[in-house]
Write a protein that holds these residues in place. Sequence first.
Motif, PDB file in Angstrom:
ATOM      1  N   ILE A   1      19.824  28.131  30.224  1.00 16.77           N
ATOM      2  CA  ILE A   1      20.668  29.125  29.579  1.00 16.77           C
ATOM      3  C   ILE A   1      19.822  30.299  29.092  1.00 16.77           C
ATOM      4  N   ALA A   2      18.699  30.011  28.444  1.00 16.39           N
ATOM      5  CA  ALA A   2      17.832  31.082  27.940  1.00 16.39           C
ATOM      6  C   ALA A   2      17.276  31.915  29.092  1.00 16.39           C
ATOM      7  N   ASP A   3      16.930  31.265  30.191  1.00 24.34           N
ATOM      8  CA  ASP A   3      16.402  31.979  31.352  1.00 24.34           C
ATOM      9  C   ASP A   3      17.448  32.935  31.922  1.00 24.34           C
ATOM     10  N   THR A   4      18.678  32.482  32.030  1.00 20.86           N
ATOM     11  CA  THR A   4      19.772  33.332  32.516  1.00 20.86           C
ATOM     12  C   THR A   4      20.005  34.496  31.563  1.00 20.86           C
ATOM     13  N   TRP A   5      19.960  34.229  30.279  1.00 22.07           N
ATOM     14  CA  TRP A   5      20.138  35.276  29.270  1.00 22.07           C
ATOM     15  C   TRP A   5      19.050  36.337  29.417  1.00 22.07           C
ATOM     16  N   LEU A   6      17.792  35.903  29.586  1.00 19.00           N
ATOM     17  CA  LEU A   6      16.688  36.846  29.744  1.00 19.00           C
ATOM     18  C   LEU A   6      16.809  37.671  31.017  1.00 19.00           C
ATOM     19  N   LYS A  27      14.023  22.803  19.062  1.00 20.03           N
ATOM     20  CA  LYS A  27      14.876  23.694  18.264  1.00 20.03           C
ATOM     21  C   LYS A  27      15.910  24.443  19.098  1.00 20.03           C
ATOM     22  N   GLN A  28      15.722  24.455  20.410  1.00 19.53           N
ATOM     23  CA  GLN A  28      16.595  25.210  21.321  1.00 19.53           C
ATOM     24  C   GLN A  28      16.516  26.713  21.039  1.00 19.53           C
ATOM     25  N   TYR A  29      15.288  27.176  20.743  1.00 17.77           N
ATOM     26  CA  TYR A  29      15.026  28.584  20.458  1.00 17.77           C
ATOM     27  C   TYR A  29      14.182  29.198  21.568  1.00 17.77           C
ATOM     28  N   LEU A  30      14.507  30.404  21.899  1.00 16.97           N
ATOM     29  CA  LEU A  30      13.609  31.258  22.646  1.00 16.97           C
ATOM     30  C   LEU A  30      12.889  32.049  21.560  1.00 16.97           C
ATOM     31  N   ILE A  31      11.580  31.890  21.459  1.00 17.70           N
ATOM     32  CA  ILE A  31      10.829  32.414  20.323  1.00 17.70           C
ATOM     33  C   ILE A  31      10.027  33.648  20.722  1.00 17.70           C
ATOM     34  N   PHE A  32      10.203  34.700  19.914  1.00 15.69           N
ATOM     35  CA  PHE A  32       9.461  35.944  20.047  1.00 15.69           C
ATOM     36  C   PHE A  32       8.511  36.036  18.859  1.00 15.69           C
ATOM     37  N   TRP A  44       8.060  35.619  13.319  1.00 15.37           N
ATOM     38  CA  TRP A  44       8.679  35.352  14.609  1.00 15.37           C
ATOM     39  C   TRP A  44      10.191  35.365  14.473  1.00 15.37           C
ATOM     40  N   GLN A  45      10.851  35.589  15.605  1.00 16.59           N
ATOM     41  CA  GLN A  45      12.307  35.490  15.701  1.00 16.59           C
ATOM     42  C   GLN A  45      12.637  34.489  16.787  1.00 16.59           C
ATOM     43  N   GLY A  46      13.658  33.708  16.547  1.00 18.34           N
ATOM     44  CA  GLY A  46      14.110  32.767  17.558  1.00 18.34           C
ATOM     45  C   GLY A  46      15.565  33.030  17.907  1.00 18.34           C
ATOM     46  N   ARG A  47      15.858  33.096  19.197  1.00 19.38           N
ATOM     47  CA  ARG A  47      17.242  33.236  19.689  1.00 19.38           C
ATOM     48  C   ARG A  47      17.720  31.832  20.003  1.00 19.38           C
ATOM     49  N   TYR A  48      18.765  31.390  19.315  1.00 16.72           N
ATOM     50  CA  TYR A  48      19.268  30.020  19.421  1.00 16.72           C
ATOM     51  C   TYR A  48      20.165  29.870  20.646  1.00 16.72           C
ATOM     52  N   PHE A  49      19.942  28.777  21.399  1.00 15.22           N
ATOM     53  CA  PHE A  49      20.750  28.488  22.582  1.00 15.22           C
ATOM     54  C   PHE A  49      21.333  27.073  22.548  1.00 15.22           C
ATOM     55  N   GLU A  54      27.993  26.793  14.684  1.00 13.30           N
ATOM     56  CA  GLU A  54      27.805  27.330  13.335  1.00 13.30           C
ATOM     57  C   GLU A  54      26.369  27.807  13.082  1.00 13.30           C
ATOM     58  N   HIS A  55      25.465  27.495  13.988  1.00 11.34           N
ATOM     59  CA  HIS A  55      24.074  27.919  13.844  1.00 11.34           C
ATOM     60  C   HIS A  55      23.973  29.424  14.101  1.00 11.34           C
ATOM     61  N   PRO A  56      23.192  30.155  13.300  1.00 12.27           N
ATOM     62  CA  PRO A  56      23.029  31.595  13.558  1.00 12.27           C
ATOM     63  C   PRO A  56      22.430  31.836  14.944  1.00 12.27           C
ATOM     64  N   LYS A  57      22.865  32.923  15.581  1.00 11.89           N
ATOM     65  CA  LYS A  57      22.363  33.266  16.915  1.00 11.89           C
ATOM     66  C   LYS A  57      20.871  33.612  16.853  1.00 11.89           C
ATOM     67  N   TRP A  58      20.462  34.333  15.808  1.00 11.50           N
ATOM     68  CA  TRP A  58      19.061  34.693  15.607  1.00 11.50           C
ATOM     69  C   TRP A  58      18.570  34.133  14.279  1.00 11.50           C
ATOM     70  N   ILE A  59      17.340  33.663  14.276  1.00 11.25           N
ATOM     71  CA  ILE A  59      16.700  33.204  13.050  1.00 11.25           C
ATOM     72  C   ILE A  59      15.269  33.743  13.065  1.00 11.25           C
ATOM     73  N   GLY A  60      14.753  34.047  11.902  1.00 14.78           N
ATOM     74  CA  GLY A  60      13.392  34.580  11.857  1.00 14.78           C
ATOM     75  C   GLY A  60      12.653  34.125  10.626  1.00 14.78           C
ATOM     76  N   HIS A  61      11.342  34.155  10.726  1.00 17.59           N
ATOM     77  CA  HIS A  61      10.465  33.802   9.619  1.00 17.59           C
ATOM     78  C   HIS A  61       9.298  34.770   9.584  1.00 17.59           C
ATOM     79  N   GLY A  62       8.880  35.129   8.396  1.00 17.19           N
ATOM     80  CA  GLY A  62       7.726  36.002   8.249  1.00 17.19           C
ATOM     81  C   GLY A  62       8.118  37.405   7.837  1.00 17.19           C
ATOM     82  N   ASN A  63       7.143  38.290   7.896  1.00 14.72           N
ATOM     83  CA  ASN A  63       7.294  39.647   7.401  1.00 14.72           C
ATOM     84  C   ASN A  63       7.446  40.651   8.545  1.00 14.72           C
TER      85      ASN A  63
END
Length: 183
Positions: A1-6, A27-32, A44-49, A54-63
């Motif tokens: 799914i992530a590959d198709t999205w990309l 985690k089922q995240y594509l991580i940037f 980093w930001q993770g795109r959830y697949f 109910e899980h957010p589409k994007w999640i991130g940690h850091g500054n």
Amino acid sequence: IADTWLKQYELTQTELIVNRVVWSETKQYLIFPYFDDKNFLYGWQGRYFGDNVEHPKWIGHGNFKSAAMIWRPLTEPKDNSIIIVEDIISTIKIQRIYNSNCLFGSSIDYSKYITLYNKYKPKELVLWLDKDKRKESYQFCYNLNKLGLKCRVISTDLDPKFYSTEQLRRIIESETANTQTLL
């Protein structure tokens, strides 16, 4: 799914490797991940697949939202513009042809862009937000110009990530020519 999205954004394998994009099976995240010019991971930001609706589409940690840096500089910023876009995919695609910076959203942190401007001394900042943020784009740009930072807006029907590299080049060059003739 992530590959198709990309693939819909036509990112190359090289761009994914250079930007250290990785997949987390657990985690089922594509991580940037986001690194500074000294190779320090500052977020980093993770795109959830996954299946959890109910899980957010994007999640991130850091500054990463406050980082005042150009995404992999191509040219001397003083000779060119820095194009500011909302999302990481658009940032990577713009970076093929221009210096770019990511907002990671649609709101402007003025201190970040004052720092960016003072650090790189670009010819100008170009703000390219979603079409639904056009009014805000002009307000942000107006405020940056009042602060002494040369700024202009590009507004299109689609996000930069939906255009090919050649289309991006034509849009940027066309907007630059139109701005110059208006001055």
